[in-house]
Design a protein around this motif. Sequence first.
Motif, PDB file in Angstrom:
ATOM      1  N   HIS A  98      22.243  23.840  -3.187  1.00 30.91           N
ATOM      2  CA  HIS A  98      20.819  24.079  -2.951  1.00 30.91           C
ATOM      3  C   HIS A  98      20.161  22.768  -2.538  1.00 30.91           C
ATOM      4  CE1 HIS A  98      20.809  28.161  -4.601  1.00 30.91           C
ATOM      5  NE2 HIS A  98      21.588  27.707  -5.568  1.00 30.91           N
ATOM      6  N   ALA A  99      19.291  22.864  -1.543  1.00 25.98           N
ATOM      7  CA  ALA A  99      18.498  21.703  -1.139  1.00 25.98           C
ATOM      8  C   ALA A  99      17.263  21.623  -2.005  1.00 25.98           C
ATOM      9  CB  ALA A  99      18.112  21.826   0.331  1.00 25.98           C
ATOM     10  N   PRO A 100      16.834  20.434  -2.356  1.00 23.10           N
ATOM     11  CA  PRO A 100      15.620  20.314  -3.175  1.00 23.10           C
ATOM     12  C   PRO A 100      14.386  20.745  -2.396  1.00 23.10           C
ATOM     13  CG  PRO A 100      16.383  18.152  -2.464  1.00 23.10           C
ATOM     14  CD  PRO A 100      17.435  19.129  -2.060  1.00 23.10           C
ATOM     15  N   LYS A 101      13.412  21.312  -3.117  1.00 20.44           N
ATOM     16  CA  LYS A 101      12.175  21.781  -2.501  1.00 20.44           C
ATOM     17  C   LYS A 101      11.006  20.958  -3.022  1.00 20.44           C
ATOM     18  CE  LYS A 101      14.059  26.477  -2.512  1.00 20.44           C
ATOM     19  NZ  LYS A 101      13.921  27.844  -3.092  1.00 20.44           N
ATOM     20  N   GLY A 102      10.026  20.752  -2.147  1.00 20.67           N
ATOM     21  CA  GLY A 102       8.827  20.050  -2.564  1.00 20.67           C
ATOM     22  C   GLY A 102       8.984  18.537  -2.469  1.00 20.67           C
TER      23      GLY A 102
ATOM     24  N   VAL B  92      17.072  13.974   0.785  1.00 21.56           N
ATOM     25  CA  VAL B  92      16.060  13.746  -0.237  1.00 21.56           C
ATOM     26  C   VAL B  92      15.676  12.273  -0.210  1.00 21.56           C
ATOM     27  CG1 VAL B  92      17.662  13.136  -2.123  1.00 21.56           C
ATOM     28  CG2 VAL B  92      15.484  14.255  -2.662  1.00 21.56           C
ATOM     29  N   ARG B  93      14.419  11.979  -0.581  1.00 24.12           N
ATOM     30  CA  ARG B  93      14.009  10.574  -0.663  1.00 24.12           C
ATOM     31  C   ARG B  93      14.656   9.923  -1.883  1.00 24.12           C
ATOM     32  NH1 ARG B  93       8.887   9.281  -1.822  1.00 24.12           N
ATOM     33  NH2 ARG B  93       8.495  11.264  -2.872  1.00 24.12           N
ATOM     34  N   VAL B  94      15.077   8.665  -1.719  1.00 23.24           N
ATOM     35  CA  VAL B  94      15.696   7.960  -2.834  1.00 23.24           C
ATOM     36  C   VAL B  94      15.105   6.567  -2.975  1.00 23.24           C
ATOM     37  CG1 VAL B  94      17.891   9.204  -2.590  1.00 23.24           C
ATOM     38  CG2 VAL B  94      17.610   6.974  -1.471  1.00 23.24           C
ATOM     39  N   GLU B  95      15.133   6.072  -4.186  1.00 21.06           N
ATOM     40  CA  GLU B  95      14.970   4.652  -4.475  1.00 21.06           C
ATOM     41  C   GLU B  95      16.187   4.249  -5.290  1.00 21.06           C
ATOM     42  OE1 GLU B  95      11.724   3.577  -7.012  1.00 21.06           O
ATOM     43  OE2 GLU B  95      12.387   4.849  -8.668  1.00 21.06           O
ATOM     44  N   ILE B  96      16.569   2.986  -5.198  1.00 19.27           N
ATOM     45  CA  ILE B  96      17.797   2.531  -5.851  1.00 19.27           C
ATOM     46  C   ILE B  96      17.458   1.317  -6.705  1.00 19.27           C
ATOM     47  CG2 ILE B  96      20.167   1.742  -5.524  1.00 19.27           C
ATOM     48  CD1 ILE B  96      19.797   3.017  -2.605  1.00 19.27           C
ATOM     49  N   LEU B  97      17.648   1.460  -8.004  1.00 21.00           N
ATOM     50  CA  LEU B  97      17.372   0.375  -8.941  1.00 21.00           C
ATOM     51  C   LEU B  97      18.679  -0.085  -9.567  1.00 21.00           C
ATOM     52  CD1 LEU B  97      14.609   1.873  -8.630  1.00 21.00           C
ATOM     53  CD2 LEU B  97      14.142   1.262 -11.007  1.00 21.00           C
ATOM     54  N   VAL B  98      18.892  -1.384  -9.527  1.00 20.01           N
ATOM     55  CA  VAL B  98      20.071  -1.977 -10.162  1.00 20.01           C
ATOM     56  C   VAL B  98      19.598  -2.858 -11.304  1.00 20.01           C
ATOM     57  CG1 VAL B  98      22.105  -3.430  -9.871  1.00 20.01           C
ATOM     58  CG2 VAL B  98      21.341  -1.963  -7.982  1.00 20.01           C
ATOM     59  N   MET B  99      20.128  -2.592 -12.489  1.00 25.20           N
ATOM     60  CA  MET B  99      19.796  -3.396 -13.662  1.00 25.20           C
ATOM     61  C   MET B  99      20.904  -4.410 -13.887  1.00 25.20           C
ATOM     62  SD  MET B  99      17.642  -4.023 -16.139  1.00 25.20           S
ATOM     63  CE  MET B  99      16.605  -2.561 -16.303  1.00 25.20           C
ATOM     64  N   ASP B 100      20.620  -5.676 -13.570  1.00 23.38           N
ATOM     65  CA  ASP B 100      21.591  -6.728 -13.853  1.00 23.38           C
ATOM     66  C   ASP B 100      21.510  -7.074 -15.332  1.00 23.38           C
ATOM     67  OD1 ASP B 100      23.469  -8.881 -13.339  1.00 23.38           O
ATOM     68  OD2 ASP B 100      21.756 -10.180 -13.750  1.00 23.38           O
TER      69      ASP B 100
ATOM     70  N   LYS C  12      10.552   5.497 -10.575  1.00 17.69           N
ATOM     71  CA  LYS C  12       9.381   6.252 -10.137  1.00 17.69           C
ATOM     72  C   LYS C  12       9.726   7.697  -9.785  1.00 17.69           C
ATOM     73  CE  LYS C  12       7.389   2.072  -8.034  1.00 17.69           C
ATOM     74  NZ  LYS C  12       6.988   1.437  -6.747  1.00 17.69           N
ATOM     75  N   GLY C  13      11.005   8.062  -9.813  1.00 15.37           N
ATOM     76  CA  GLY C  13      11.442   9.339  -9.297  1.00 15.37           C
ATOM     77  C   GLY C  13      11.097  10.537 -10.151  1.00 15.37           C
ATOM     78  N   THR C  14      11.075  11.705  -9.509  1.00 18.33           N
ATOM     79  CA  THR C  14      10.946  12.968 -10.236  1.00 18.33           C
ATOM     80  C   THR C  14      12.263  13.313 -10.920  1.00 18.33           C
ATOM     81  OG1 THR C  14      11.546  14.154  -8.201  1.00 18.33           O
ATOM     82  CG2 THR C  14       9.201  13.864  -8.666  1.00 18.33           C
ATOM     83  N   ASN C  15      13.349  12.776 -10.376  1.00 19.66           N
ATOM     84  CA  ASN C  15      14.677  12.931 -10.963  1.00 19.66           C
ATOM     85  C   ASN C  15      15.332  11.567 -11.072  1.00 19.66           C
ATOM     86  OD1 ASN C  15      14.228  15.554  -9.118  1.00 19.66           O
ATOM     87  ND2 ASN C  15      15.421  16.123 -10.915  1.00 19.66           N
TER      88      ASN C  15
ATOM     89  N   ALA D  32      22.830  13.107  -4.076  1.00 22.04           N
ATOM     90  CA  ALA D  32      21.528  13.095  -4.744  1.00 22.04           C
ATOM     91  C   ALA D  32      20.746  14.370  -4.442  1.00 22.04           C
ATOM     92  CB  ALA D  32      20.730  11.866  -4.310  1.00 22.04           C
ATOM     93  N   ALA D  33      20.766  14.812  -3.184  1.00 21.24           N
ATOM     94  CA  ALA D  33      20.019  16.007  -2.798  1.00 21.24           C
ATOM     95  C   ALA D  33      20.577  17.248  -3.481  1.00 21.24           C
ATOM     96  CB  ALA D  33      20.048  16.173  -1.281  1.00 21.24           C
ATOM     97  N   ARG D  34      21.884  17.391  -3.517  1.00 22.94           N
ATOM     98  CA  ARG D  34      22.464  18.608  -4.082  1.00 22.94           C
ATOM     99  C   ARG D  34      22.328  18.656  -5.604  1.00 22.94           C
ATOM    100  NH1 ARG D  34      27.651  19.981  -0.128  1.00 22.94           N
ATOM    101  NH2 ARG D  34      26.316  20.564   1.655  1.00 22.94           N
ATOM    102  N   LEU D  35      22.434  17.526  -6.258  1.00 25.00           N
ATOM    103  CA  LEU D  35      22.224  17.522  -7.702  1.00 25.00           C
ATOM    104  C   LEU D  35      20.773  17.867  -8.044  1.00 25.00           C
ATOM    105  CD1 LEU D  35      24.350  14.391  -8.641  1.00 25.00           C
ATOM    106  CD2 LEU D  35      24.819  16.740  -9.352  1.00 25.00           C
ATOM    107  N   ALA D  36      19.842  17.290  -7.287  1.00 21.46           N
ATOM    108  CA  ALA D  36      18.426  17.592  -7.530  1.00 21.46           C
ATOM    109  C   ALA D  36      18.116  19.052  -7.190  1.00 21.46           C
ATOM    110  CB  ALA D  36      17.540  16.653  -6.707  1.00 21.46           C
ATOM    111  N   GLY D  37      18.696  19.558  -6.111  1.00 20.02           N
ATOM    112  CA  GLY D  37      18.486  20.949  -5.743  1.00 20.02           C
ATOM    113  C   GLY D  37      19.041  21.908  -6.766  1.00 20.02           C
ATOM    114  N   HIS D  38      20.211  21.592  -7.322  1.00 17.45           N
ATOM    115  CA  HIS D  38      20.790  22.457  -8.346  1.00 17.45           C
ATOM    116  C   HIS D  38      19.951  22.420  -9.622  1.00 17.45           C
ATOM    117  CE1 HIS D  38      23.969  24.774 -10.302  1.00 17.45           C
ATOM    118  NE2 HIS D  38      23.746  24.019 -11.358  1.00 17.45           N
ATOM    119  N   ALA D  39      19.436  21.262  -9.962  1.00 16.90           N
ATOM    120  CA  ALA D  39      18.585  21.169 -11.154  1.00 16.90           C
ATOM    121  C   ALA D  39      17.355  22.057 -10.997  1.00 16.90           C
ATOM    122  CB  ALA D  39      18.172  19.719 -11.393  1.00 16.90           C
ATOM    123  N   GLN D  40      16.754  22.047  -9.807  1.00 17.38           N
ATOM    124  CA  GLN D  40      15.605  22.914  -9.558  1.00 17.38           C
ATOM    125  C   GLN D  40      15.989  24.388  -9.661  1.00 17.38           C
ATOM    126  OE1 GLN D  40      14.049  21.900  -5.693  1.00 17.38           O
ATOM    127  NE2 GLN D  40      12.469  20.565  -6.543  1.00 17.38           N
ATOM    128  N   GLU D  41      17.055  24.764  -8.984  1.00 19.81           N
ATOM    129  CA  GLU D  41      17.442  26.165  -8.896  1.00 19.81           C
ATOM    130  C   GLU D  41      17.872  26.731 -10.242  1.00 19.81           C
ATOM    131  OE1 GLU D  41      17.925  29.740  -6.832  1.00 19.81           O
ATOM    132  OE2 GLU D  41      17.034  27.840  -6.163  1.00 19.81           O
TER     133      GLU D  41
END
Length: 370
Positions: free
Chosen positions: A32-36, A66-74, A122-125, A140-149
């Motif tokens: 599933h693709a994420p919506k919204g 899907v839009r992404v941001e990438i945070l790395v914690m050193d 900052k993400g919704t997921n 990232a898109a498919r995991l987020a889409g499955h979580a929604q669905e």
Amino acid sequence: MIVVGLVLFGLAALSFALALVNLSILRATPPHAPKGDVLVSILIPARNEAKNIGPALDAALASVGVRVEILVMDDGSTDATPEIVRSYAARDERVRLLTAPPLADGWTGKVHACHHLSEAAKGTNLLFVDADVRLGPRAAARLAGHAQESHAGLVSAVPRQIMRSPGELLTVPTINLLLLGYLPMGFMRLSRDPGLGAACGQLMLVEREAYRASGGHAAIRARIHDGIQLARLFRRKGFMTDLVPGDRLASCRMYTRFDEAWNGFAKNAHEGMATPVALPVWTVLLLGGHVLPFALLPFAPTLPIVAAALLSLATRTLVTMATRENPWSIPLHPFTMLVGLAIQWSVLLRIGTTRHAGWKGRLYPVGAKP
């Protein structure tokens, strides 16, 4: 010996039947693709990951759908990890480098880093990913889409496990066999029972509000196995969790040597199988269903024992092919199961002695309740 053979056949048949059912359930799960307006924060805890962090960022930056941001914690790296991340951040504004505060009392290392990553995201997921995981473009898109669905607060998958050395082949295949051969996924999707909660800490997406409401990593601060602990926590708080096929979402090479693999699986054994109640049960299931049929075959090649050995190999073959693991794990299967049990028993029998686990060279006592 006929009675023994029938018992072994029954144990082998149990995991074979569950693997068939589980694989049919997983393969029937549509993407599933994420919506919204969805933003996935890809969160990578990193401690001395100079060899891994560049390829991990390349894979994450290739995400589509899907839009992404990438945070790395050193987290206290003494190698070039922070410098590599800074170079990526200078070229792409989606990448941010964070520095972990000193490890607080009562926390384990990776859980501490993940907690602080979640606070900065900052993400919704939130997609927690180990530095040795290589995300596929649509992961990232498919995991987020499955979580929604599915309305799941947590969705996880086991990445395709890359194994090249004998030491890896004797340890890593246990992950997928235990999940697919013993977790009743049909019941898992119908019930919020914490005992049915399972997740892989290598690749785990959570819905932000469910994560906050459940307490997130802060609620399991003294734990090591964040995958299984978060899944159980979410279920205790009333949120559904789910598993999806991960072999085409991501890949991971966890270890390169036998000693690395042994120590890696041993560090969180107390939070999984290696308990006085659970391990005897697992020993009956795994030794009886996957080791003894082969051990007894030369001495008592009765029909039930032959059938048990064939069913055990069939289970390993099904799991290996479905997850696209190295096929050399198939002939090594009974030895892999034996090594897995040896790791668990070696940990359990050290109860009451000085015990330490660690994350990337940082050691701390384990086993305390959070």
